[in-house]
Motif scaffolding. Structure first.
Motif, PDB file in Angstrom:
ATOM      1  N   ARG A 182     101.498  36.107 -42.820  1.00 54.08           N
ATOM      2  CA  ARG A 182     101.052  35.095 -43.685  1.00 54.08           C
ATOM      3  C   ARG A 182      99.502  34.906 -43.118  1.00 54.08           C
ATOM      4  O   ARG A 182      98.785  34.805 -43.839  1.00 54.08           O
ATOM      5  N   ALA A 183      99.391  34.686 -41.774  1.00 52.01           N
ATOM      6  CA  ALA A 183      98.159  34.201 -41.380  1.00 52.01           C
ATOM      7  C   ALA A 183      97.353  35.310 -41.192  1.00 52.01           C
ATOM      8  O   ALA A 183      96.213  35.000 -41.780  1.00 52.01           O
ATOM      9  N   GLU A 184      97.692  36.534 -41.228  1.00 53.17           N
ATOM     10  CA  GLU A 184      96.748  37.803 -41.372  1.00 53.17           C
ATOM     11  C   GLU A 184      96.385  37.684 -42.958  1.00 53.17           C
ATOM     12  O   GLU A 184      94.801  37.722 -43.182  1.00 53.17           O
ATOM     13  N   LEU A 185      97.068  37.487 -43.825  1.00 48.65           N
ATOM     14  CA  LEU A 185      96.739  37.341 -45.239  1.00 48.65           C
ATOM     15  C   LEU A 185      95.783  36.276 -45.539  1.00 48.65           C
ATOM     16  O   LEU A 185      94.838  36.347 -46.381  1.00 48.65           O
ATOM     17  N   ASP A 186      95.957  35.097 -45.106  1.00 48.12           N
ATOM     18  CA  ASP A 186      95.072  33.747 -45.177  1.00 48.12           C
ATOM     19  C   ASP A 186      93.790  34.299 -44.719  1.00 48.12           C
ATOM     20  O   ASP A 186      92.694  33.854 -45.038  1.00 48.12           O
ATOM     21  N   ARG A 187      93.792  35.051 -43.383  1.00 45.82           N
ATOM     22  CA  ARG A 187      92.481  35.255 -43.040  1.00 45.82           C
ATOM     23  C   ARG A 187      91.513  36.252 -43.836  1.00 45.82           C
ATOM     24  O   ARG A 187      90.480  36.319 -44.102  1.00 45.82           O
ATOM     25  N   ALA A 188      92.335  37.147 -44.378  1.00 43.81           N
ATOM     26  CA  ALA A 188      91.786  38.167 -45.402  1.00 43.81           C
ATOM     27  C   ALA A 188      91.123  37.426 -46.530  1.00 43.81           C
ATOM     28  O   ALA A 188      89.893  37.688 -46.784  1.00 43.81           O
ATOM     29  N   LEU A 189      91.709  36.278 -47.121  1.00 37.71           N
ATOM     30  CA  LEU A 189      91.612  35.574 -48.148  1.00 37.71           C
ATOM     31  C   LEU A 189      90.081  34.613 -47.920  1.00 37.71           C
ATOM     32  O   LEU A 189      89.514  34.266 -48.551  1.00 37.71           O
ATOM     33  N   ALA A 190      90.221  34.172 -46.726  1.00 36.32           N
ATOM     34  CA  ALA A 190      89.055  33.499 -46.302  1.00 36.32           C
ATOM     35  C   ALA A 190      87.933  34.204 -46.120  1.00 36.32           C
ATOM     36  O   ALA A 190      86.534  33.665 -46.567  1.00 36.32           O
ATOM     37  N   LEU A 191      87.727  35.531 -45.807  1.00 37.69           N
ATOM     38  CA  LEU A 191      86.778  36.242 -45.833  1.00 37.69           C
ATOM     39  C   LEU A 191      86.393  36.782 -47.253  1.00 37.69           C
ATOM     40  O   LEU A 191      85.272  36.802 -47.539  1.00 37.69           O
ATOM     41  N   LEU A 238      96.136  39.206 -52.266  1.00 32.40           N
ATOM     42  CA  LEU A 238      96.773  38.266 -53.121  1.00 32.40           C
ATOM     43  C   LEU A 238      98.302  39.040 -53.595  1.00 32.40           C
ATOM     44  O   LEU A 238      99.169  38.186 -53.674  1.00 32.40           O
ATOM     45  N   LEU A 239      98.111  40.306 -53.937  1.00 35.37           N
ATOM     46  CA  LEU A 239      99.337  40.885 -54.273  1.00 35.37           C
ATOM     47  C   LEU A 239     100.440  40.827 -53.309  1.00 35.37           C
ATOM     48  O   LEU A 239     101.379  40.764 -53.236  1.00 35.37           O
ATOM     49  N   ASN A 240      99.939  41.231 -51.797  1.00 37.88           N
ATOM     50  CA  ASN A 240     100.796  41.152 -50.415  1.00 37.88           C
ATOM     51  C   ASN A 240     101.154  39.616 -50.191  1.00 37.88           C
ATOM     52  O   ASN A 240     102.123  39.498 -49.749  1.00 37.88           O
ATOM     53  N   LEU A 241     100.372  38.761 -50.692  1.00 38.18           N
ATOM     54  CA  LEU A 241     100.714  37.336 -50.429  1.00 38.18           C
ATOM     55  C   LEU A 241     101.919  37.202 -51.352  1.00 38.18           C
ATOM     56  O   LEU A 241     102.886  36.275 -50.844  1.00 38.18           O
ATOM     57  N   GLY A 242     102.028  37.471 -52.669  1.00 37.63           N
ATOM     58  CA  GLY A 242     102.837  37.416 -53.627  1.00 37.63           C
ATOM     59  C   GLY A 242     104.305  38.130 -53.205  1.00 37.63           C
ATOM     60  O   GLY A 242     105.401  37.499 -53.132  1.00 37.63           O
ATOM     61  N   ASN A 243     103.966  39.164 -52.556  1.00 35.33           N
ATOM     62  CA  ASN A 243     105.057  40.024 -52.005  1.00 35.33           C
ATOM     63  C   ASN A 243     105.731  39.473 -51.033  1.00 35.33           C
ATOM     64  O   ASN A 243     107.305  39.336 -50.989  1.00 35.33           O
ATOM     65  N   LEU A 244     104.910  38.827 -50.143  1.00 37.87           N
ATOM     66  CA  LEU A 244     105.734  38.223 -48.975  1.00 37.87           C
ATOM     67  C   LEU A 244     106.525  36.883 -49.268  1.00 37.87           C
ATOM     68  O   LEU A 244     107.284  36.432 -48.955  1.00 37.87           O
ATOM     69  N   ALA A 245     105.804  36.141 -50.361  1.00 33.13           N
ATOM     70  CA  ALA A 245     106.762  35.011 -50.819  1.00 33.13           C
ATOM     71  C   ALA A 245     107.998  35.281 -51.364  1.00 33.13           C
ATOM     72  O   ALA A 245     108.879  34.610 -51.398  1.00 33.13           O
ATOM     73  N   GLU A 246     107.843  36.559 -52.102  1.00 32.36           N
ATOM     74  CA  GLU A 246     109.197  36.955 -52.882  1.00 32.36           C
ATOM     75  C   GLU A 246     110.066  37.185 -51.907  1.00 32.36           C
ATOM     76  O   GLU A 246     111.498  36.885 -51.887  1.00 32.36           O
ATOM     77  N   ASP A 247     109.732  38.060 -50.714  1.00 30.55           N
ATOM     78  CA  ASP A 247     110.680  38.514 -49.825  1.00 30.55           C
ATOM     79  C   ASP A 247     111.235  37.263 -49.250  1.00 30.55           C
ATOM     80  O   ASP A 247     112.415  36.867 -48.479  1.00 30.55           O
ATOM     81  N   ARG A 248     110.703  36.120 -49.139  1.00 28.06           N
ATOM     82  CA  ARG A 248     111.072  34.713 -48.462  1.00 28.06           C
ATOM     83  C   ARG A 248     111.849  33.907 -49.562  1.00 28.06           C
ATOM     84  O   ARG A 248     112.096  32.615 -48.931  1.00 28.06           O
ATOM     85  N   GLY A 249     112.005  34.230 -50.615  1.00 30.41           N
ATOM     86  CA  GLY A 249     112.415  33.582 -51.651  1.00 30.41           C
ATOM     87  C   GLY A 249     111.709  32.352 -52.466  1.00 30.41           C
ATOM     88  O   GLY A 249     112.194  31.412 -52.753  1.00 30.41           O
ATOM     89  N   ASP A 250     110.342  32.519 -51.879  1.00 28.03           N
ATOM     90  CA  ASP A 250     109.583  31.281 -52.508  1.00 28.03           C
ATOM     91  C   ASP A 250     109.032  31.593 -53.876  1.00 28.03           C
ATOM     92  O   ASP A 250     107.862  32.392 -53.731  1.00 28.03           O
ATOM     93  N   ARG A 251     109.923  31.453 -54.895  1.00 27.76           N
ATOM     94  CA  ARG A 251     109.386  31.685 -56.185  1.00 27.76           C
ATOM     95  C   ARG A 251     107.953  31.358 -56.603  1.00 27.76           C
ATOM     96  O   ARG A 251     107.260  31.922 -57.198  1.00 27.76           O
TER      97      ARG A 251
END
Length: 485
Positions: free
Chosen positions: A96-105, A113-126
């Motif tokens: 998640r930290a790496e994705l946040d860095r990507a989006l900060a850039l 954004l797609l990977n962020l959504g996928n990570l949230a799904e994996d963690r049960g964060d609908r």
């Protein structure tokens, strides 16, 4: 400007990379970067190669060098690091930290954004997943993948609006086959959710056709004869029981047909305090792929010893301590002979469910074009028959070490079946195992949202909603197919 000697090293490394000679290319890039380390793109290529070779920590380090030396599109590098951290090293917070860095850039970087959504799904964060996919659609309103994933995480009350949006995109004649496949499966899920079963089946049929089209000229149709021969070779190569080792094995292998209940089985075990869920590890298929010819060359003590070492090295990233690890790769049923040669005392949990439910669910699942048997119900039924033939062979050889976890029995009587499963795995009873939906952590599976719910019976007998469509398959296989299923 680089010297001619450095250019020669660069050309050599690049040629080896393009030729797919991964280990040689890694060595060449190392030689190049020892001479000239100020080449960010070469550090990036080295990281990519190390990822292919499963040298994940080394890949992270090489990607970090690329970032430190000013690689172009650093947001892409951060996403690549995130995928390794999440999928291979089981470090979702770092991912998640790496994705946040990507989006900060680059706040508009769609892959992040797609990977962020996928990570949230994996963690049960609908909610987190839905937010990420909506942001992705703001960046690219025509993204079929973002819309398809949004359709997969939103609640029932939004079905009508999403069906309209998905239908409008599917009506676009310029939509590429890959996007048509993504949206077609989403449309099928939404129609099924709405109880429009005939329309849903038609949507899934079109989606599977789009998967074929997305592969282009490289698509290979399912070869029933070749697969039968492969199963023959497996049976011929692994034709006798293995000699048991003295020590217990550290892994329980959960396998069977895709969509047969393997994720639920793993979640039940994951709820136990002495179990570490490994998810769908690709270690066994990777090891089998590197044995040539497979399976014949696996009947070699040296090859098996090396395979065992490679597997144990691969699960070191799980940090399981003294806990039992689960490896839930469904198609490992093909490799039970190899597994038992590597780990003679390995326990196998074979997941099984009603055949028609299984085949229907498989047809409704978006898989890679390489799994071409899943794109046609007739081909899937043939694959299923070969799976039954091979499992019968494994059970003759290793019956005492194989536990059949029947999905339909499990949802009818979860306490009895769970108790038997735990006993087979050498585990004491824990009440938490009756509430697998409460297990924390990542779940990487197509049924990610189903396993977040309490055990239920809604999917048992689901094929009856599609009885008319399934009748054609029943007729092809014999009129008594439904009774045997």
């Amino acid at each position: 400007m680089i010297s001619s000697s450095v250019q020669a090293l660069l050309s050599k490394a690049s040629a080896l990379r393009h030729a797919g000679r991964v280990e040689e290319a890694i060595a060449a890039y190392r030689q190049l970067l020892n001479v000239e380390p100020q080449l960010p793109d070469s550090w990036y290529n080295l990281g990519w190669l190390q990822r292919q070779a499963r040298h994940f920590e080394e890949a992270l380090a090489s990607y970090a060098e690329a970032l430190a030396r000013g690689v172009s599109k650093p947001e892409e590098v951060h996403v690549n690091r995130a995928v390794i951290l999440s999928d291979q090293l089981f470090r979702p917070d770092d991912a998640r930290a790496e994705l946040d860095r990507a989006l900060a850039l680059n706040p508009l970087y769609l892959p992040a954004l797609l990977n962020l959504g996928n990570l949230a799904e994996d963690r049960g964060d609908r909610r987190g997943a839905e937010d990420a996919y909506r942001r992705a659609l703001e960046v690219d309103p025509l993204s079929g993948l973002a819309l398809a994933r949004l359709a997969g995480v939103t609640m029932d009350y939004e079905t009508d609006d999403l069906l309209r949006r998905v239908g409008e995109r599917l009506d676009d004649p310029a939509l590429e086959p890959a996007g048509r496949a993504d949206l077609g499966f989403a449309q099928g899920r939404l129609l099924d959710r709405a109880g429009r079963y005939s329309d849903a089946f038609a949507a899934y049929r079109s989606a599977n056709d789009a998967v074929r089209a997305s592969a282009g000229p490289s698509f290979k149709s399912y070869d029933a004869v070749a697969h039968e021969r492969f199963v023959d070779r497996l049976i011929s190569t692994f034709d006798r029981p293995t000699t048991a080792r003295a020590e217990a094995e550290p892994v329980v292998f959960i396998c069977g047909m895709f969509r047969s209940g393997s994720t639920l089985g793993e979640q039940i075990l994951a709820a136990h305090s002495k179990v570490m869920p490994g998810g769908e590890l690709d270690l066994i298929p990777t090891i089998a792929e590197r044995i040539s010819p497979y399976p014949e060359a696996a009947a070699n003590d040296e090859a098996i010893a090396g395979a065992r070492r490679n597997y144990l090295r691969g699960i070191e990233t799980l940090d399981a301590g003294s806990r039992l690890i689960t490896d839930k790769r469904p198609d490992n049923f093909l490799h039970i002979g190899l597994i038992k040669a590597m780990f003679p005392r390995a326990r196998i949990v074979h997941t099984r469910r009603n055949a028609l439910d299984n085949l229907l669910s498989l047809y409704f699942l978006q898989l890679h074009p390489d799994m071409s048997y899943a794109l046609d119900l007739g081909d899937a039924a043939h694959w299923y028959g070969q799976y039954q033939r091979l499992m019968a062979h494994w059970e003759r050889l290793f019956g005492e070490d194989i536990f059949t976890l029947d999905y339909d029995e499990l949802v009818r009587d979860p306490t009895r079946v769970t108790e038997a499963l735990l006993h087979f795995c050498g585990l004491e009873w824990e009440d938490a195992c009756l509430q697998p939906h409460r297990v924390k952590g990542e779940v990487k599976t197509a049924s990610v949202w189903q396993v977040r719910e309490p055990v239920h019976r809604r999917s048992s007998g689901r094929w009856k909603n599609y009885a008319d469509e399934m009748r054609e398959l029943a007729n092809r296989l014999g009129s008594d197919w439904p009774e045997k299923a």
